[in-house]
Motif scaffolding. Structure first.
Motif, mmCIF file in Angstrom:
data_model
loop_
_atom_site.group_PDB
_atom_site.id
_atom_site.type_symbol
_atom_site.label_atom_id
_atom_site.label_comp_id
_atom_site.label_asym_id
_atom_site.label_seq_id
_atom_site.Cartn_x
_atom_site.Cartn_y
_atom_site.Cartn_z
ATOM 1 N N ILE A 282 0.712 -1.163 -0.100
ATOM 2 C CA ILE A 282 0.024 0.055 0.110
ATOM 3 C C ILE A 282 0.979 1.055 0.031
ATOM 4 C CG2 ILE A 282 -1.980 -1.167 1.172
ATOM 5 C CD1 ILE A 282 -1.050 -0.040 3.648
ATOM 6 N N PRO A 283 0.523 2.408 -0.690
ATOM 7 C CA PRO A 283 1.182 3.405 -0.486
ATOM 8 C C PRO A 283 1.456 4.306 0.572
ATOM 9 C CG PRO A 283 -0.572 3.612 -2.361
ATOM 10 C CD PRO A 283 -1.003 2.361 -1.361
ATOM 11 N N PRO A 284 2.668 4.729 0.919
ATOM 12 C CA PRO A 284 2.842 5.475 2.318
ATOM 13 C C PRO A 284 1.642 6.420 2.736
ATOM 14 C CG PRO A 284 4.916 5.220 1.109
ATOM 15 C CD PRO A 284 3.748 4.923 0.249
ATOM 16 N N MET A 285 1.379 6.649 3.735
ATOM 17 C CA MET A 285 0.640 7.524 4.349
ATOM 18 C C MET A 285 -0.684 7.547 3.755
ATOM 19 S SD MET A 285 2.533 8.246 6.724
ATOM 20 C CE MET A 285 1.606 9.752 7.428
ATOM 21 N N THR A 286 -1.252 6.384 3.088
ATOM 22 C CA THR A 286 -2.407 6.358 2.508
ATOM 23 C C THR A 286 -3.447 5.227 3.329
ATOM 24 O OG1 THR A 286 -1.579 6.792 0.512
ATOM 25 C CG2 THR A 286 -3.873 5.905 0.439
ATOM 26 N N THR A 287 -4.537 5.608 3.880
ATOM 27 C CA THR A 287 -5.405 4.511 4.573
ATOM 28 C C THR A 287 -5.958 3.585 3.466
ATOM 29 O OG1 THR A 287 -7.377 5.853 4.339
ATOM 30 C CG2 THR A 287 -6.074 6.294 6.311
ATOM 31 N N VAL A 288 -6.060 2.123 3.952
ATOM 32 C CA VAL A 288 -6.667 1.392 3.075
ATOM 33 C C VAL A 288 -7.550 0.547 4.113
ATOM 34 C CG1 VAL A 288 -6.219 -0.909 2.041
ATOM 35 C CG2 VAL A 288 -4.619 0.932 1.583
ATOM 36 N N LYS A 289 -8.801 0.226 3.734
ATOM 37 C CA LYS A 289 -9.873 -0.445 4.533
ATOM 38 C C LYS A 289 -9.601 -2.026 4.456
ATOM 39 C CE LYS A 289 -14.682 -1.305 5.380
ATOM 40 N NZ LYS A 289 -16.216 -0.869 4.822
ATOM 41 N N VAL A 290 -9.463 -2.692 5.573
ATOM 42 C CA VAL A 290 -9.199 -4.152 5.557
ATOM 43 C C VAL A 290 -10.551 -4.544 5.911
ATOM 44 C CG1 VAL A 290 -6.884 -4.173 6.057
ATOM 45 C CG2 VAL A 290 -8.506 -3.986 7.985
ATOM 46 N N LYS A 291 -10.816 -5.795 5.565
ATOM 47 C CA LYS A 291 -11.936 -6.802 5.720
ATOM 48 C C LYS A 291 -11.465 -8.060 6.616
ATOM 49 C CE LYS A 291 -12.071 -8.641 1.218
ATOM 50 N NZ LYS A 291 -10.706 -8.209 0.780
ATOM 51 N N ASP A 292 -12.528 -8.832 6.987
ATOM 52 C CA ASP A 292 -12.346 -9.980 7.774
ATOM 53 C C ASP A 292 -11.320 -11.023 7.098
ATOM 54 O OD1 ASP A 292 -12.948 -11.614 10.219
ATOM 55 O OD2 ASP A 292 -14.286 -12.797 9.160
ATOM 56 N N ASN A 293 -10.418 -11.410 7.801
ATOM 57 C CA ASN A 293 -9.316 -12.616 7.216
ATOM 58 C C ASN A 293 -8.286 -11.944 6.334
ATOM 59 O OD1 ASN A 293 -10.294 -14.717 8.701
ATOM 60 N ND2 ASN A 293 -12.036 -14.963 7.107
ATOM 61 N N ASP A 294 -8.154 -10.668 5.912
ATOM 62 C CA ASP A 294 -7.200 -10.193 5.393
ATOM 63 C C ASP A 294 -5.898 -10.213 6.229
ATOM 64 O OD1 ASP A 294 -8.792 -9.041 3.323
ATOM 65 O OD2 ASP A 294 -8.634 -6.959 3.802
ATOM 66 N N ARG B 33 -9.482 -9.716 11.872
ATOM 67 C CA ARG B 33 -10.508 -10.323 12.217
ATOM 68 C C ARG B 33 -11.546 -9.204 12.509
ATOM 69 N NH1 ARG B 33 -7.677 -14.937 15.519
ATOM 70 N NH2 ARG B 33 -7.728 -16.718 14.224
ATOM 71 N N GLU B 34 -12.585 -9.178 11.950
ATOM 72 C CA GLU B 34 -13.621 -8.230 12.389
ATOM 73 C C GLU B 34 -14.216 -8.328 13.692
ATOM 74 O OE1 GLU B 34 -17.386 -10.310 9.776
ATOM 75 O OE2 GLU B 34 -16.362 -8.519 8.985
ATOM 76 N N ARG B 35 -15.197 -7.213 13.825
ATOM 77 C CA ARG B 35 -15.805 -7.165 15.028
ATOM 78 C C ARG B 35 -16.732 -8.175 15.142
ATOM 79 N NH1 ARG B 35 -16.541 -3.202 18.708
ATOM 80 N NH2 ARG B 35 -15.768 -1.854 17.199
#
Length: 360
Positions: A155-167, A179-181
């Motif tokens: 992922i590019p530096p200083m950039t937010t990336v959303k993660v999902k379950d089991n990533d 692991r998600e909520r």
């Protein structure tokens, strides 16, 4: 896959359950658990059928488990589980460890100030930021030397990336699983991690957990240049308690459990760490305390145990402890050195007549 599913079910129903090779009369034998396809909880009179489809000769074998109340309670608990990351690959002793994501930000890094401390040279001091926003979790690479990789993609530096379950999240050579909520898997892991770190009799941390925390705390104190001390103590004449016909080993167990309860509720501060080292020997890590402060805490431990009323089956049990206290010195390079000095001080307390505190 079947074994993993079976393990999760056993955890969910670990308090009590009945099983048989044939479905009990009147039970749900559809193979479609109420917690699965329908999304509903099991009633007390319902059951789950697990079918082994691994390709073995007896692939049609079925196991029926009947315990609606226990499973419902376990699943209800799991829905409250916060999102988390678990280390899949990394330093020995930390693989399998899980960190809950409950604060708005967590830093993964090699710095001792990182919330997720990773003692691996491939990880930068501040490598990756975990961000919790509403119910979503994001990762951000903090311009690390070896990048942050999510599912094999840097992922590019200083950039937010959303993660999902089991990533998967890779920081240098260290790999985490997200692991998600409300994850049943995360809830089971947390439960098993807690059990693996605790002494089953007293509830104090065990020797293995002490070794990890001791090494980590020692390194942290050294890098942050803050004091760290430990108090090691033994119960005096514990064998006499076990050998007393009015008490026996069950009386000795009572003393161990009640002693930990007293110390945990009355004497342990938020940052202190109490562990049962073995038998009747215990250790308290006093992070941030110098030798003088540690001696004062050791004396409070001694006085509190001496004055506490231990009574087993109507029989008073006099209990005292011998305490050894030591603080990290500049010439010390390992946790083991600090522990050895404090342990030697315990024997000095015993030779001096017991029921006393000796500092080294």
């Amino acid at each position: 896959m079947f074994v993993a599913l079976w393990g999760l079910i056993i955890f969910l129903m670990s308090d009590s359950f009945g099983s048989s090779s044939k479905p009990p009369s009147g039970k749900n034998n559809s193979g479609d658990a109420k917690t699965g396809a329908t999304g509903e909880f099991l009633r007390d009179d319902e059951s789950i059928t697990v079918t082994n489809t691994s390709g073995d000769a007896d692939e049609s074998e079925k196991t029926v488990i009947s315990a609606g109340v226990t499973m419902n309670r376990r699943i209800a608990e799991a829905t409250k589980t916060p999102p988390s990351i678990m280390m899949l690959e990394g330093p020995a002793g930390y693989v399998g460890k899980q960190w809950s994501i409950e604060k708005s930000e967590l830093i993964i890094g090699r710095s001792m100030t990182s919330q997720v401390f990773v003692d691996d040279k491939s990880v930068s001091r501040s490598h990756t930021k975990i961000i919790l926003k509403d119910n979503d979790v994001y990762v951000m690479d903090l311009e690390s030397a070896n990048k942050t990789v999510v599912n094999d993609e840097a992922i590019p530096p200083m950039t937010t990336v959303k993660v999902k379950d089991n990533d998967t999240i890779k920081t240098g050579n260290v790999i985490f699983k997200f692991r998600e909520r409300g994850s049943l898997d995360a809830h089971a892991t947390s439960h098993l991690q807690e059990k693996s770190e605790r002494d089953p009799l007293t509830g104090a941390f065990n020797k293995g957990a002490l070794a990890l925390r001791g090494q980590e705390s020692f390194k942290r104190a050294k890098l942050l240049k803050v004091p760290i001390s430990i108090a090691v103590f033994d119960i005096d004449f514990f064998k006499k308690i076990n050998d007393d016909p009015n008490l026996g080993h069950s009386g000795g167990d009572y003393v161990l459990k009640d002693l930990v309860k007293v110390i945990s509720t009355k004497l342990i501060r938020a940052d202190d760490f109490l562990a049962r080292y073995g038998g009747e020997e215990f250790v308290v890590i006093l992070f941030g305390s110098n030798l003088q402060q540690a001696v004062e805490i050791g004396e409070r431990l001694r006085q509190t145990i001496e004055s506490h009323n231990f009574v087993y089956n109507g029989h008073p049990v006099p209990v005292t402890i011998s305490v050894g206290v030591a603080a990290k010195q500049p010439e010390m390079s390992t946790w083991e050195e600090l522990f050895a000095v404090a342990d030697t001080a315990v024997y000095a307390s015993k030779r001096g007549g017991r029921n006393r505190v000796t500092s080294a």
